[in-house]
Design a protein around this motif. Sequence first.
Motif, mmCIF file in Angstrom:
data_model
loop_
_atom_site.group_PDB
_atom_site.id
_atom_site.type_symbol
_atom_site.label_atom_id
_atom_site.label_comp_id
_atom_site.label_asym_id
_atom_site.label_seq_id
_atom_site.Cartn_x
_atom_site.Cartn_y
_atom_site.Cartn_z
ATOM 1 N N SER A 510 0.859 -1.183 0.000
ATOM 2 C CA SER A 510 0.000 0.000 0.000
ATOM 3 C C SER A 510 0.894 1.231 0.000
ATOM 4 C CB SER A 510 -0.915 0.006 1.237
ATOM 5 O OG SER A 510 -0.175 0.367 2.382
ATOM 6 N N THR A 535 -5.606 2.213 0.030
ATOM 7 C CA THR A 535 -5.860 1.146 -0.942
ATOM 8 C C THR A 535 -4.724 0.138 -0.897
ATOM 9 O OG1 THR A 535 -7.093 2.628 -2.407
ATOM 10 C CG2 THR A 535 -6.215 0.601 -3.377
ATOM 11 N N THR A 537 -2.931 -3.290 -2.469
ATOM 12 C CA THR A 537 -2.821 -4.049 -3.711
ATOM 13 C C THR A 537 -2.313 -5.451 -3.407
ATOM 14 O OG1 THR A 537 -2.351 -2.041 -4.961
ATOM 15 C CG2 THR A 537 -1.790 -4.136 -5.997
ATOM 16 N N GLU A 546 -7.358 -5.076 -5.774
ATOM 17 C CA GLU A 546 -7.260 -3.862 -4.966
ATOM 18 C C GLU A 546 -8.373 -3.845 -3.933
ATOM 19 O OE1 GLU A 546 -7.063 -0.296 -7.246
ATOM 20 O OE2 GLU A 546 -4.975 -0.639 -7.854
ATOM 21 N N SER A 548 -9.859 -1.351 -0.775
ATOM 22 C CA SER A 548 -9.823 -0.014 -0.177
ATOM 23 C C SER A 548 -10.579 -0.003 1.142
ATOM 24 C CB SER A 548 -10.435 1.023 -1.129
ATOM 25 O OG SER A 548 -9.681 1.114 -2.314
#
Length: 728
Positions: A510, A535, A537, A546, A548
């Motif tokens: 992130s 977010t 990854t 992804e 969030s």
Amino acid sequence: MEDKKDSKKQESKGKCRVVFGYPLSIFFIVVNEFCERFSYYGMRAVLVLYFRYFLLWDDDLATSIYHTFVALCYLTPILGAIVADSWLGKFKTIIYLSIVYAVGQVALSVSAVHDITDTDRNGKPNNMTFHVVLSMVGLFLIALGTGGIKPCVAAFGGDQFTDQQEKQRRTFFSVFYLCINGGSLLSTIITPVIRAQECGIYSQQSCYSLAFGVPAALMVVALVVFILGSSMYYKAKPEGNIMLDVCRCIGFAVKNRFKHRSKRYPKREHWMDWAEEKYDKLLIAQIKMVLKVLFLYIPLPMFWTLFDQKGSRWTLQATTMNGYFGSIVIQPDQMQTVNPILILTMVPIMGSLVYPAIKKCGLNFTPLKRMTVGMVMASIAFICAALVQMEIDKTLPTFPSKSQSQLKLLNMGTNPLTVMLPGNVLVNLSAAQASDDYFTFDKEDIVVTTDHPQVTRTISLSMGLRQTLLLPPHALDQWILADDLTSKPEQGNNAIRFINGMDIPVNISSPKGDFGLVEPNFYSNYTMIKNGKTTFTLWSGSQSCEYSAEYGFGSSYAYFIPSSLVFGPDCQHSINVSENIKANSVHMALQIPQYFFITTGEVMFSVTGLEFSYSQAPSNMKAVLQAGWLLTNAVGNIIVLIVAEIAKLPKQWAEYLLFASLLLAVCVIFSIMANFYTYIDPAEIEAQFKKDDDKDDEDDKGKRKSSDVEMTRKHSVGSQSDGKQTKI
């Protein structure tokens, strides 16, 4: 003769141009103080982080060195006062020690510069000894400089006023305190921002060198501004080694008093009067004045014991609170800026509105009464802090004691699972879900049974810890215990970890922190994430996902990646969240009342105390008394450690109430002492003693003159007689 000297002093003070009723020289002193305070507080704001993350010291060593430095800053004023009053005078002392101060700031800034390519495998500079030595030398010079000039600048500013500018002098001390807090406010906002920027040689790193360099530049500006006003200053000359004379005089008085303990020696009005056989009455009178004020100082450290905790205990309290103020987010350590903001607002209000209104009501609100009320305000502030802490404690999770352990369950399989815990407690877990709460046990070894697959195993828990039991989907797979947090994340951060339930390793990163590679059926370490939207990854090979999330303050979450996860744009809904520690729910705004009361107390106690110390000090001992005032601050910080170590209260709110009670008790003692204090005019007393000395000298001269006349007459008669005898 003495009146002529005093008139010359007043005349020399009056030579400086007056602007709005104030000597123009005052403006140079005020700007100098603002820049110096910016330099000091700006450097101190990032000092611990420099120790921790640049020099790579552990938390304990970084904290110890930091507090040693701060203590030294409050002890060196004594040295500065002695040098100013005894040898160099205030002006030269400020100049010379400011140069030392600026050199120290530059040395500290240079110590934070290094070539990132010249590091070992851990990122630690190979020439670390150079950085440590240079930084320690820089800090020593800074402590010597800032402490040495501290008692001199305020007293030097007071010297610029004539006797006819008493009202302006009182206002000056308020403005002087405003400059201290103005510099503190701006620097504690600006230098952390500079430090957070990335800079460096050949590589990017936290910019400690620039964070120290800006305060160093401000210190140079402070020195230049002060020198520019040189021709306008009234510079009182030092009157010998006053401290040495004072110590010798007190020592002789004590020795002489015990030497003549018998009743046949008459009692004297004051024990210092036993020094009259050897020392001048004026010096004895001046020492009496200083001792009276220093005696009043004895209870004062307790105020600073409470006041200085706003940077420690109150900041830690803020880490357990919610810092969202609408669209503005306040970090826990930024709440300290409330104090200088309130100072800048309240000092002029108190000076121009509150105090005059009290005076119009016919109340004699003397300086010592103001200081007493200031102590009461500080006590109320800590009572408010205790009430806030009680509200916080209601929202905190119940962590295990040293004789307990806590366990959370996570079903990593794709089917529902029922788990039996000791005491026939049944827990139903959906697929890829964790239990809502932790289960508390009073023993280490517990028996856990699951169905589908049906497995019974004995689990060894760790006492005093929270743990999560990872239950795999297959019977033969290993059960894993993951250690969870047993306290709120520090500084309002959010502790995040990922648990990988897939059969393949997953990389997770992130913008705010990387988790690295998480192996199958295992978990990552905690990564601290700031508040706001983040977010994450996730990727494995060429596939990515992804996720969030929005964070508040002080929470802890575990994200479970199920085996059924399909990488792609819709993968976020497949990741399951387990909330281990809830975000802070008590708002930081509740701290504002305690900051209001502590700041009100500071205005009434500290600003008044500076003025009182100057007004009650003899002309040649003002800087010494200012140093004594600052020493009460150093003692107050020591009391914090002593009381906290002795009390060892389990609840923080109880410690707050303890400190509030101690200050109230000390306040009662101080009010009694203040009631018996008689305000004096040191200049008037000194003038009276000098007048008496001049009268004694004139009497002695008269006696010597009459004796000489008598001797001349006798000599003349004798000579005439001798002449007659010769003639005969």
